[in-house]
Write a protein that holds these residues in place. Structure first.
Motif, PDB file in Angstrom:
ATOM      1  N   ALA A  76       0.833  -1.197   0.000  1.00  0.00           N
ATOM      2  CA  ALA A  76       0.000   0.000   0.000  1.00  0.00           C
ATOM      3  C   ALA A  76       0.875   1.257   0.000  1.00  0.00           C
TER       4      ALA A  76
ATOM      5  N   THR B  79       2.153   1.755  -3.416  1.00  0.00           N
ATOM      6  CA  THR B  79       1.096   2.281  -4.290  1.00  0.00           C
ATOM      7  C   THR B  79       0.972   3.789  -4.137  1.00  0.00           C
TER       8      THR B  79
ATOM      9  N   LEU C 135      -3.975  -2.303  -9.065  1.00  0.00           N
ATOM     10  CA  LEU C 135      -3.983  -2.612  -7.636  1.00  0.00           C
ATOM     11  C   LEU C 135      -5.051  -3.659  -7.370  1.00  0.00           C
ATOM     12  N   THR C 136      -4.604  -4.818  -6.896  1.00  0.00           N
ATOM     13  CA  THR C 136      -5.554  -5.886  -6.622  1.00  0.00           C
ATOM     14  C   THR C 136      -5.297  -6.448  -5.228  1.00  0.00           C
TER      15      THR C 136
ATOM     16  N   LYS D 119      -8.630  -2.725  -0.135  1.00  0.00           N
ATOM     17  CA  LYS D 119      -8.519  -1.949  -1.390  1.00  0.00           C
ATOM     18  C   LYS D 119      -9.327  -0.649  -1.300  1.00  0.00           C
ATOM     19  N   THR D 120     -10.544  -0.738  -0.754  1.00  0.00           N
ATOM     20  CA  THR D 120     -11.407   0.445  -0.663  1.00  0.00           C
ATOM     21  C   THR D 120     -10.809   1.483   0.275  1.00  0.00           C
TER      22      THR D 120
ATOM     23  N   ASP E 129     -12.409   1.994 -10.674  1.00  0.00           N
ATOM     24  CA  ASP E 129     -12.731   1.036  -9.615  1.00  0.00           C
ATOM     25  C   ASP E 129     -13.551  -0.121 -10.196  1.00  0.00           C
TER      26      ASP E 129
ATOM     27  N   ILE F 251      -8.330  -0.617 -10.095  1.00  0.00           N
ATOM     28  CA  ILE F 251      -8.528  -1.260  -8.785  1.00  0.00           C
ATOM     29  C   ILE F 251      -9.608  -2.335  -8.892  1.00  0.00           C
TER      30      ILE F 251
ATOM     31  N   ASP G  18     -10.599  -6.886  -7.919  1.00  0.00           N
ATOM     32  CA  ASP G  18     -10.211  -8.286  -7.793  1.00  0.00           C
ATOM     33  C   ASP G  18     -10.786  -9.025  -8.990  1.00  0.00           C
TER      34      ASP G  18
ATOM     35  N   GLU H  59      -0.176  -6.274  -5.638  1.00  0.00           N
ATOM     36  CA  GLU H  59      -1.210  -7.021  -4.913  1.00  0.00           C
ATOM     37  C   GLU H  59      -1.083  -6.790  -3.419  1.00  0.00           C
TER      38      GLU H  59
END
Length: 757
Positions: free
Chosen positions: A8, A11, A24-25, A32-33, A121, A156, A158, A198
């Motif tokens: 993070a 990132t 970003l996964t 993530k949020t 997103d 962003i 998954d 990740e």
């Protein structure tokens, strides 16, 4: 962000100090949020957030891809040839048809030209062809043939959750262009892959056995031991009515709705219905909840948002039981905590993006609000709608899994295996994850790659930022276009008399071209050594700034003065529009110079690049100060034109131009307006909210001791309420309201109750 993991942190640094696009996964529950919110709060870049659907955009605090880029709802063929509009029942567009048919309005163009970071997103749902269409529009509007028109993109999501939706009929044509429909199959990503980061640390689960099982399920490596573990939780005869607090996760909407409707029907007692308060522009297709919320005492519900208040009494997915209901009050109990709370309404905002005319920063404008209780019936929910939720106890009915990753999504909603019930055995043949996605996961960057890439990309970012700031070719070309546009004018047209002025400005700007190119060459040499001297580069840029700024600044002043004149002149609308485009580009050129000067200072001092230390007061007030100077000049030089100020502008949008403020919470915004002596009803009108919502804000402000009860209610009313509350012990205000009738409104009762806390 105390919890923030290494990935993070990387990132955040890649976003703030490089131009590199990022994917970003992370597995469900890795934050993530939370990280997205941190990025938006701290980045110095002009940021726009988009998502593939209206609901996803609303949850991310952004807008839809199709609305921002004004894309038609059609399949996009990455081809310069004309295509037939329809093959069968499917509509198609190509680069050629988009160029010819779809005109983007000036506001959207301005947003796209000023954009520096685009956040997409829920990227698992983003189709490859739509991403290529976005890339095409960005290059076209920004007039820059680089990936995404030079905008940094943060993807962003998954990919093992919700896949893109493509009809079979569409795929028959699209397969000629694409190997698959995920975003990474797009041409722009195939040619320019983003850095794959990740998030590894899982915050939702701490049970190592469960985490291992989820990882195996996610990667199609489910073992006999995993199956054996899961089979221990199979209970086909599990009685959900006797076991309160369990939510059923199922694969189909109809089944979830039927369970909720029947369970509510089975409860005795009065049924209450609640509806949202909708103000302004809030289309039905993006309603975050069903319009009608029907409840009975004893109903099992869950919260669909996190508690924004300091107490944090609930979270997205927390289950509860309805304890008490009245027309204006809902009480929910959490039996395992022996606690009851009143549910407060939640405010969803529909926004649009605008560009601040003074600072050229992209800002959000609230165009509509949807205020409702943030709860829904929760005896059952679909796997699809459970994304992002966390449950302590869930019964999974996923025997009919119909998409890769659905079983993984369903299981990963749980905190641990302790809360799991399987209503049937999982059919392992039907739950494999998409092989293309698993293959793409091999691109994940190692920490060594991240470290090396960050150093290289930071250097590239500095050089690119400087190149951009000292590259005046496009701006000079725009002045050249304006100058040559006079050749098409009739000698006595209203525009033609300004030709001499346009030629003078063009000549001033043209002087910058060769020195700008020479300085770019010098910068390239200074950076193209292993250990470049940042202090020396900063000194050279300071000297270059002094030279270029004087000329750019003078042209800004002359241009703003001309705009003041032209906006009071009839029959020159096209000329006014040309000047407004030049004004945007000219001021952006000045602000970019100021920004890189500060950027080099920060790097030379060894500080981290962030919004906090990069946005200077000097840059923020540059245009405002310039307008003050221009206004004084205008009064002196154009006295005749300002004699009748009622017609001061024929063309300008007269909407209030608001200065950018740091984003406040919804309650803080209300308090700021209250301190400006606005009434509750005036605040409601200004904020596009109902008066009841504003009264709820004041209940919180009284509780926080920011506002006194006596500021809102008369001394007589406070005394009467004090008497009414003398023997009050119950959590519910319903009985008091019933007892005193119209003597007190619900709002008055709530305000007084807040003062007791």
């Amino acid at each position: 962000m105390e919890f923030i993991a290494a990935e993070a942190q990387y990132t955040l640094r890649f976003i703030n100090q490089t131009q590199k696009s990022i994917f970003l996964t992370g597995k469900a529950g890795t934050g993530k949020t939370t990280l997205l919110k941190e990025i938006i709060a701290t980045t110095h870049k002009n940021t726009v957030v988009v998502a593939p659907t209206g609901i996803a955009a609303l949850n991310a605090g952004g807008v839809t891809i199709h609305s921002l880029f004004q894309l038609p709802f059609a399949a996009f063929l990455p081809d310069n040839k004309d295509v037939a509009s329809f093959f069968g029942s499917v509509k198609y567009e190509s680069r050629a048809s988009l160029t010819r048919h779809f005109k983007m309005n000036a506001t959207k163009q301005s947003i796209i030209r000023n954009m520096e970071l685009l956040v997409i997103d829920e990227v698992s749902m983003l189709r490859a062809d739509v991403l290529d269409a976005m890339d095409f529009m960005l290059r076209k509007v920004r007039r820059l043939e680089r990936p995404f028109g030079g905008v940094q993109v943060l993807f962003i999501g998954d990919l093992l959750q919700l896949p893109p939706v493509v009809k079979n009929e569409e795929w028959q044509v699209l397969r000629k262009y694409y190997q698959g429909m995920f975003f990474f199959h797009s041409h722009v990503i195939q040619q320019n892959p983003p850095l794959y980061i990740e998030l590894e640390k899982i915050f939702r689960q701490s049970d190592t056995e469960f985490i291992g099982l989820l990882n195996n399920l996610r990667q199609n490596k489910i073992t006999a031991e995993d199956v054996s573990i899961l089979n221990e939780y199979v209970q086909p005869e599990f009685d959900l009515k006797k076991n309160k607090g369990f939510i059923t996760l199922t694969t189909h909407n109809a089944k979830a709705n039927a369970i909720n409707e029947q369970s509510l029907k089975d409860l005795k007692g009065k049924s209450y219905s609640y509806y949202p308060e909708i103000v302004g522009d809030f289309p039905e297709k993006i309603y975050p909840l069903d319009e009608q919320l029907e409840l009975k005492v004893g109903a099992q519900i869950m919260f669909v948002k996190n508690d924004l208040n300091f107490e944090k009494q609930y979270f997205n997915g927390k289950m509860g039981i309805i304890k008490s209901l009245s027309d204006n009050e809902i009480l929910v109990s959490f039996p395992e905590e022996n606690k009851t709370i009143e549910v407060e309404k939640y405010e969803w905002q529909n926004i649009k993006y605008t560009v601040n005319p003074n600072t050229k920063e992209i800002e959000e404008e609230v165009i509509g609000t949807f205020v409702h209780y943030p709860i829904k019936l929760a005896w059952a929910i679909t796997v699809h709608k459970s994304q992002g939720l966390t449950f302590d106890k869930a019964a999974l009915d996923v025997s009919q899994v119909f998409a890769p990753g659905q079983a993984y999504v369903a299981l990963s909603r749980l905190r641990s295996l302790k809360g799991l019930i399987l209503l049937s055995k999982l059919n392992m043949n039907g739950i494999s994850s998409d092989e293309d996605v698993l293959q793409y996961a091999n691109h994940k960057a190692t920490e060594h790659t991240l470290k090396e890439s960050l150093a290289l990309e930071t250097k590239n970012f500095l050089l690119l930022s400087l190149f951009k700031a000292f590259d005046f070719k496009e701006l000079i070309q725009e002045w050249r276009n304006l100058f040559y546009s006079f050749k098409a004018e009739a000698p006595k047209s209203p525009k033609s008399k300004h030709q001499g002025w346009a030629q003078l400005q063009y000549e001033k700007m043209e002087v910058l071209n060769i020195p700008g190119q020479k300085f770019q060459s010098q910068l390239y040499k200074l950076f193209n050594v292993e250990n470049f001297n940042i202090d020396f580069i900063a000194q050279r840029c300071d000297a270059a700034y002094d030279y270029f700024f004087k000329i750019l600044d003078q042209v800004v002043e002359d241009l703003l003065l001309k705009i003041e004149e032209i906006k009071r002149t009839k029959k020159v609308k096209a000329f006014y529009d040309e000047l407004m485009l030049l004004e945007e580009m000219q001021i952006m050129a000045v602000l970019q110079l100021k920004k890189v000067k500060q950027l080099l200072r920060i790097v030379a001092e060894g500080n981290e690049i962030s919004k906090k230390n990069l946005i200077t007061q000097d840059a923020s007030v540059y245009k405002i100060n310039k307008l003050v100077v221009v206004a004084e000049r205008f009064r002196t030089e154009f006295a005749a034109l300002i004699a009748d100020e009622t017609d001061s502008s024929y063309y300008e949008n007269t909407k209030d131009k608001k200065e950018k403020k740091e984003k406040k919470s919804t309650i803080e915004e209300t308090l700021i307006l209250w301190k400006q002596d606005l009434t509750i009803y005036e605040i409601a009108q200004k904020r596009k909210l109902t008066p009841q919502t504003i009264f709820n804000h004041f209940a919180r402000l009284i509780q926080a001791e920011e506002v006194r009860l006596s500021d809102l209610l008369s001394e007589e009313k406070v005394w009467a309420l004090t008497k009414a509350f003398e023997n009050y012990k119950d959590e519910s205000l319903g009985e008091l309201k019933e007892k005193h009738g119209d003597a007190f409104s619900w709002d008055e009762l709530r305000l007084y109750k807040a003062s007791l806390k």
